[in-house]
Design a protein around this motif. Structure first.
Motif, mmCIF file in Angstrom:
data_model
loop_
_atom_site.group_PDB
_atom_site.id
_atom_site.type_symbol
_atom_site.label_atom_id
_atom_site.label_comp_id
_atom_site.label_asym_id
_atom_site.label_seq_id
_atom_site.Cartn_x
_atom_site.Cartn_y
_atom_site.Cartn_z
ATOM 1 N N ILE A 60 0.849 -1.116 -0.112
ATOM 2 C CA ILE A 60 0.085 0.106 0.073
ATOM 3 C C ILE A 60 0.985 1.171 0.077
ATOM 4 C CG2 ILE A 60 -1.844 1.375 1.289
ATOM 5 C CD1 ILE A 60 -2.772 -1.517 2.341
ATOM 6 N N VAL A 61 0.792 2.034 -0.981
ATOM 7 C CA VAL A 61 1.517 3.200 -1.147
ATOM 8 C C VAL A 61 1.017 4.344 -0.196
ATOM 9 C CG1 VAL A 61 2.476 5.074 -2.524
ATOM 10 C CG2 VAL A 61 2.236 2.685 -3.375
ATOM 11 N N LEU A 62 1.881 4.696 0.769
ATOM 12 C CA LEU A 62 1.378 5.742 1.650
ATOM 13 C C LEU A 62 1.888 7.127 1.265
ATOM 14 C CD1 LEU A 62 2.587 4.071 5.192
ATOM 15 C CD2 LEU A 62 0.311 4.096 4.201
ATOM 16 N N LYS A 63 2.850 7.281 0.603
ATOM 17 C CA LYS A 63 3.567 8.579 0.061
ATOM 18 C C LYS A 63 4.073 8.389 -1.278
ATOM 19 C CE LYS A 63 6.481 12.393 0.968
ATOM 20 N NZ LYS A 63 7.544 12.977 1.886
ATOM 21 N N GLU A 64 3.703 9.071 -2.242
ATOM 22 C CA GLU A 64 4.046 8.802 -3.648
ATOM 23 C C GLU A 64 5.552 9.537 -3.498
ATOM 24 O OE1 GLU A 64 3.000 7.211 -6.396
ATOM 25 O OE2 GLU A 64 0.942 6.624 -5.382
ATOM 26 N N PRO A 65 6.495 8.989 -4.583
ATOM 27 C CA PRO A 65 7.678 9.652 -4.572
ATOM 28 C C PRO A 65 7.717 10.965 -5.380
ATOM 29 C CG PRO A 65 7.534 7.616 -6.101
ATOM 30 C CD PRO A 65 6.322 7.811 -5.226
ATOM 31 N N VAL A 66 8.180 11.914 -4.705
ATOM 32 C CA VAL A 66 8.031 13.349 -5.287
ATOM 33 C C VAL A 66 9.314 14.015 -5.609
ATOM 34 C CG1 VAL A 66 6.952 15.604 -4.987
ATOM 35 C CG2 VAL A 66 5.984 13.782 -4.248
ATOM 36 N N ASP A 67 9.769 14.447 -6.728
ATOM 37 C CA ASP A 67 10.849 15.195 -7.254
ATOM 38 C C ASP A 67 12.249 14.293 -6.750
ATOM 39 O OD1 ASP A 67 9.581 17.346 -8.270
ATOM 40 O OD2 ASP A 67 9.659 18.510 -6.294
ATOM 41 N N GLY A 68 12.161 13.180 -7.101
ATOM 42 C CA GLY A 68 13.241 12.173 -6.936
ATOM 43 C C GLY A 68 13.390 11.729 -5.674
ATOM 44 N N SER A 69 12.445 12.199 -4.561
ATOM 45 C CA SER A 69 12.570 11.291 -3.499
ATOM 46 C C SER A 69 11.985 10.156 -3.278
ATOM 47 C CB SER A 69 11.845 12.325 -2.252
ATOM 48 O OG SER A 69 10.508 12.357 -2.485
ATOM 49 N N GLN A 70 12.265 9.192 -2.316
ATOM 50 C CA GLN A 70 11.618 7.856 -2.200
ATOM 51 C C GLN A 70 10.384 8.085 -1.435
ATOM 52 O OE1 GLN A 70 14.550 5.459 -0.146
ATOM 53 N NE2 GLN A 70 14.202 3.872 -1.516
ATOM 54 N N GLY A 71 9.467 7.070 -2.089
ATOM 55 C CA GLY A 71 8.085 6.875 -1.688
ATOM 56 C C GLY A 71 8.179 6.024 -0.192
ATOM 57 N N ILE A 72 6.681 5.924 0.294
ATOM 58 C CA ILE A 72 6.622 5.114 1.342
ATOM 59 C C ILE A 72 5.660 4.182 1.142
ATOM 60 C CG2 ILE A 72 6.236 5.086 3.918
ATOM 61 C CD1 ILE A 72 7.197 8.023 4.209
ATOM 62 N N SER A 73 5.977 2.827 1.331
ATOM 63 C CA SER A 73 5.058 1.869 1.115
ATOM 64 C C SER A 73 5.019 0.680 2.444
ATOM 65 C CB SER A 73 5.274 0.983 0.045
ATOM 66 O OG SER A 73 5.464 1.954 -1.307
ATOM 67 N N LEU A 74 3.802 0.461 2.732
ATOM 68 C CA LEU A 74 3.394 -0.538 3.464
ATOM 69 C C LEU A 74 3.815 -1.865 2.613
ATOM 70 C CD1 LEU A 74 0.620 0.355 5.724
ATOM 71 C CD2 LEU A 74 3.095 0.271 6.491
ATOM 72 N N MET A 75 4.882 -2.841 2.879
ATOM 73 C CA MET A 75 4.919 -4.015 2.207
ATOM 74 C C MET A 75 4.402 -5.339 2.913
ATOM 75 S SD MET A 75 6.793 -2.869 -0.356
ATOM 76 C CE MET A 75 7.319 -4.266 -0.925
ATOM 77 N N TYR A 76 2.974 -5.219 2.668
ATOM 78 C CA TYR A 76 2.145 -6.257 3.481
ATOM 79 C C TYR A 76 2.191 -8.003 2.823
ATOM 80 C CZ TYR A 76 -1.760 -5.866 0.126
ATOM 81 O OH TYR A 76 -2.439 -5.806 -1.001
ATOM 82 N N GLY A 77 2.492 -7.694 1.713
ATOM 83 C CA GLY A 77 2.581 -9.188 0.914
ATOM 84 C C GLY A 77 3.744 -9.852 1.284
ATOM 85 N N SER A 78 5.004 -9.057 1.778
ATOM 86 C CA SER A 78 6.263 -9.778 2.329
ATOM 87 C C SER A 78 5.749 -10.213 3.686
ATOM 88 C CB SER A 78 7.288 -8.713 2.326
ATOM 89 O OG SER A 78 8.546 -9.513 2.990
ATOM 90 N N PHE A 79 5.002 -9.515 4.534
ATOM 91 C CA PHE A 79 4.877 -9.761 5.646
ATOM 92 C C PHE A 79 4.043 -11.111 5.742
ATOM 93 C CE2 PHE A 79 1.590 -9.639 9.372
ATOM 94 C CZ PHE A 79 2.528 -9.956 10.260
ATOM 95 N N LEU A 80 2.749 -11.098 4.887
ATOM 96 C CA LEU A 80 1.992 -12.216 4.784
ATOM 97 C C LEU A 80 2.863 -13.521 4.437
ATOM 98 C CD1 LEU A 80 -1.299 -10.469 2.979
ATOM 99 C CD2 LEU A 80 -0.890 -11.391 5.518
ATOM 100 N N GLN A 81 3.567 -13.297 3.384
ATOM 101 C CA GLN A 81 4.529 -14.695 3.084
ATOM 102 C C GLN A 81 5.263 -15.206 4.203
ATOM 103 O OE1 GLN A 81 6.723 -13.780 -0.358
ATOM 104 N NE2 GLN A 81 7.661 -15.981 -0.468
ATOM 105 N N ASN A 82 5.755 -14.482 5.234
ATOM 106 C CA ASN A 82 6.609 -14.526 6.280
ATOM 107 C C ASN A 82 5.531 -15.326 7.234
ATOM 108 O OD1 ASN A 82 9.173 -13.796 5.326
ATOM 109 N ND2 ASN A 82 8.896 -12.057 5.879
ATOM 110 N N VAL A 83 4.483 -14.799 7.433
ATOM 111 C CA VAL A 83 3.152 -15.353 8.386
ATOM 112 C C VAL A 83 3.273 -16.732 7.703
ATOM 113 C CG1 VAL A 83 1.107 -15.357 9.113
ATOM 114 C CG2 VAL A 83 2.518 -13.238 9.199
ATOM 115 N N ILE A 84 2.775 -17.036 6.488
ATOM 116 C CA ILE A 84 2.443 -18.412 5.914
ATOM 117 C C ILE A 84 3.560 -19.327 6.221
ATOM 118 C CG2 ILE A 84 1.820 -19.319 3.800
ATOM 119 C CD1 ILE A 84 0.303 -17.009 2.828
ATOM 120 N N ASP A 85 4.745 -18.725 5.864
ATOM 121 C CA ASP A 85 6.215 -19.615 6.072
ATOM 122 C C ASP A 85 6.146 -20.029 7.544
ATOM 123 O OD1 ASP A 85 8.505 -20.689 5.466
ATOM 124 O OD2 ASP A 85 9.535 -18.809 5.303
#
Length: 137
Positions: A60-85
């Protein structure tokens, strides 16, 4: 210094340390097998069901990248994969321990039966047999 070295040798050569080392090595290899099971077999099915192209990249993108800055995202897919693991590892360990306990209880039961056969009848059983013989007379 010699005392320290001799104490270390005694510690390192004890059976518990060697057993623990073997357990860690086997656990590491087991972790690779389970990770492969999750990544190569289970996650493609989950990805197919969710319609995502790569499940671990779901976010889920919390903040889009603006003018070359990095955006902020919640990587819930990776978390769910670790939970399933984790859940798969926990399930496999649970099933293995359940089998080990079952095998152990069967072995103990067989050992008790073997000991009973080797010892012969108990004192109580002999007294009952004597009583029954005396009643017949």
């Amino acid at each position: 210094m010699k005392k320290l070295i001799s104490e270390f040798k005694e510690f390192a050569v004890k059976g518990n340390v060697i057993d623990m080392a073997v357990g860690v090595i086997i656990g590491s290899a087991f972790g690779k097998i389970v990770s492969s099971l999750v990544n190569d077999i289970i996650m493609p099915v989950v990805t197919l069901m969710t319609g995502a192209t790569d499940f671990s990249r779901l976010s889920i993108v919390l903040k889009e990248p603006v003018d070359g800055s990095q955006g902020i995202s919640l990587m819930y897919g990776s978390f769910l994969q670790n939970v399933i693991d984790f859940l798969i590892i926990a399930l496999v360990i649970f099933l293995m321990l359940k089998c080990i306990v079952k095998i152990s209880s069967l072995r103990q039961k067989e050992e008790k039966e073997d000991m009973r056969e080797e010892k012969g009848p108990t004192t109580e059983e002999l007294l009952i047999e004597i009583r029954d013989l005396l009643k017949e007379k």
